[in-house]
Design an enzyme around this catalytic site. Structure first.
Site, PDB file in Angstrom:
ATOM      1  CG  ASP A 254       2.631   0.712  -1.502  1.00 18.88           C
ATOM      2  OD1 ASP A 254       2.610  -0.728  -0.798  1.00 18.88           O
ATOM      3  OD2 ASP A 254       3.248   0.613  -2.606  1.00 18.88           O
ATOM      4  CG  HIS A 282       5.914  -1.526  -3.681  1.00 22.56           C
ATOM      5  ND1 HIS A 282       4.875  -1.313  -2.966  1.00 22.56           N
ATOM      6  CD2 HIS A 282       6.274  -2.847  -3.916  1.00 22.56           C
ATOM      7  CE1 HIS A 282       4.335  -2.668  -3.026  1.00 22.56           C
ATOM      8  NE2 HIS A 282       5.217  -3.394  -3.337  1.00 22.56           N
TER       9      HIS A 282
HETATM   10  C1  LMR Z   1       3.072  -6.370  -1.895  1.00 26.03           C
HETATM   11  O1  LMR Z   1       3.194  -5.149  -1.615  1.00 26.03           O
HETATM   12  O2  LMR Z   1       2.112  -7.012  -1.526  1.00 26.03           O
HETATM   13  C2  LMR Z   1       4.053  -6.873  -2.656  1.00 26.03           C
HETATM   14  O3  LMR Z   1       4.857  -6.095  -3.506  1.00 26.03           O
HETATM   15  C3  LMR Z   1       4.713  -7.900  -1.890  1.00 26.03           C
HETATM   16  C4  LMR Z   1       5.848  -8.758  -2.479  1.00 26.03           C
HETATM   17  O4  LMR Z   1       7.117  -8.554  -2.203  1.00 26.03           O
HETATM   18  O5  LMR Z   1       5.486  -9.649  -3.542  1.00 26.03           O
END
Ligand code: LMR
Length: 442
Positions: A254, A282
């Site tokens: 992120d 997250h």
């Molecule tokens: C991401 O942020 O790309 C992953 O966590 C998305 C997911 O839910 O697999």
């Protein structure tokens, strides 16, 4: 196919000397398990090919294979790991460090497929750090794990001194200094988020217990499998003998996404963007902090004079990036996730550049920001490069940032109530906010 039915490899046992690469047969390791660790689960199937521990300070550069005629390696054996080499000739690498043991769960998955090759090539720990990779998979993925191991051997990484594959966390986590917990069940059609928390929670509770039982007491754990913050909380609560501080939930992806968006908007290359914090979960409530972030050393708000873009477009873009990517790819991000895991590890093993910091989801006890204790929350960290970190104190808050932080904090507290039964917190009560989503659930 039941993993227990798989035939263990029968590599030749060769005379070991301090200067020889050797292979530990799965048969030998199985008998050790039975003799010394009778209380553990025994269903795991394991293949182990390794460097003689006494020879680990040297490289297999002067390759002179000595394959005894009578005991040629069988196909199941991991080729190069089954041969012996004269290592004495290699003078240059005498300064190699002591072997480091790294466990990776979900090792047959897409993220691992990128990450393992970074680890084995020295991109994380450096060119003088030999590494042992311990790969954890499931019964279903066991053949794929063998495929991964084959690709690792075909890559001829001089630093890769040992590869083990198993479906038993108690085997895989034995003495590991790093555990990268990538494997988790994805949310299936019709599955409630509470159900996902419970199913994955069971996995991470089990892995926490296994780490607690057999890992290095100072193991660093990075949880990637979603919902990673609460999975990390479950894991650390089930590993009371390992410092809670050592558990991380991956929010570096992120942070990287936020840096990219800020760089794009400012017309600057992304290496000019610093001090970016992701606060919280997250999930789509995460808070990419543009108040403290800098571009070319200047506060972002002085460079990007468009508060509406920062508060709305930028924030939502970072929060939803994973979901948008899934729509394009048809699957979750894998390569960029692997890169961010490598970044997160490097941030802990190299000193943080002066004045900068990095984001990681860590245990909140003792945090200086007034965030509720007892959850795993992404916050700004600095490291001296010794694997440890400190929370950054010199950050500022405004009403916008505090309001957003409160929202993501509430979400994590709700997730914690939902897994109370897995963290010694009594009866679970699931009252998750309706809009709670993983980035990939958009
Ligand atoms: C991401 O942020 O790309 C992953 O966590 C998305 C997911 O839910 O697999």
């Amino acid at each position: 196919m039941a993993v227990a039915e798989l035939t263990a490899p029968t590599c030749p046992k060769q005379g070991l000397s301090s200067a020889q690469l050797s292979y530990l047969s799965a048969r030998a390791s199985r008998s050790r398990r039975l003799s010394f660790r009778p209380l553990r689960r025994t269903h795991g199937s394991r293949i182990s090919c390794s460097v003689n521990q006494t020879a680990q300070a040297q490289a297999p550069a002067a390759v002179q294979p000595e394959v005894p005629k009578s005991s040629k390696p069988k196909p199941e054996c991991f080729g190069v790991f089954c041969l012996t080499y004269d290592l004495k000739a290699e003078e240059e690498t005498k300064s190699w460090k002591k072997l480091i043991n790294v466990a990776v769960s979900g090792a047959a998955g897409m993220i691992s497929n990128h990450l393992l090759f970074k680890l084995a090539s020295g991109q994380v720990f450096g060119p003088d750090q030999p590494i042992a990779l311990k790969l954890l998979g499931s019964e279903r993925s066991f053949q794929a794990l063998e495929g991964v191991a084959m690709e690792l051997e075909d890559s001829l990484f001089p630093l890769l001194r040992e590869v083990q594959i198993s479906i038993d966390p108690y085997e895989v986590f034995q003495d590991v200094e790093w555990a990268l917990l990538i494997g988790a069940k994805p949310r299936g059609p019709g599955m409630e988020r509470a159900g996902l928390l419970d199913i994955n929670g069971q996995i991470f509770a089990e892995q926490g217990k296994a780490l607690n039982a057999v890992a290095s007491r100072n193991v660093k754990v990075i949880v990637v499998g979603n919902p990673c913050n609460t999975n990390a909380l479950i894991c650390l609560k089930n590993a009371p003998n390992i410092p809670a501080k050592n558990f991380h939930a991956l929010t570096r992806l992120d942070e990287n996404r936020a840096k990219c968006q800020l760089a794009l908007k400012a017309g600057a290359f992304y290496d000019k963007v610093s001090n970016v914090t992701i606060w919280g979960n997250h999930s789509t409530t995460q808070v990419p902090d543009f108040l403290n972030a800098r571009i070319n050393g200047l506060p972002v708000k002085e460079v990007i004079t468009d508060p509406k873009w920062l508060e709305e477009e930028f924030t939502e873009k970072v929060q939803n990036r994973g979901g948008v990517l899934i729509k394009k790819w048809g699957r979750s991000s894998a390569a960029s996730t692997a890169v961010s895991i490598a970044d997160a590890m490097k941030s802990l093993v190299t000193p943080t550049p002066e004045g900068d910091w990095f984001s990681s989801g860590v245990y909140t006890d003792g945090n200086p920001y007034g965030i509720a204790e007892g959850i795993v929350f992404s916050m700004p960290c600095r490291s001296k490069g010794d694997g440890d970190y400190e929370l950054v104190k010199d950050v500022i808050f405004d009403d916008y940032l505090l309001k957003r932080i409160t929202k993501t904090e509430a979400e994590l507290l709700a997730e914690r109530r939902c897994v109370a039964h897995l963290i010694g917190g009594g009866v679970a009560f699931c009252d998750l906010p309706e809009d709670t989503m993983l980035p990939g659930e958009m």
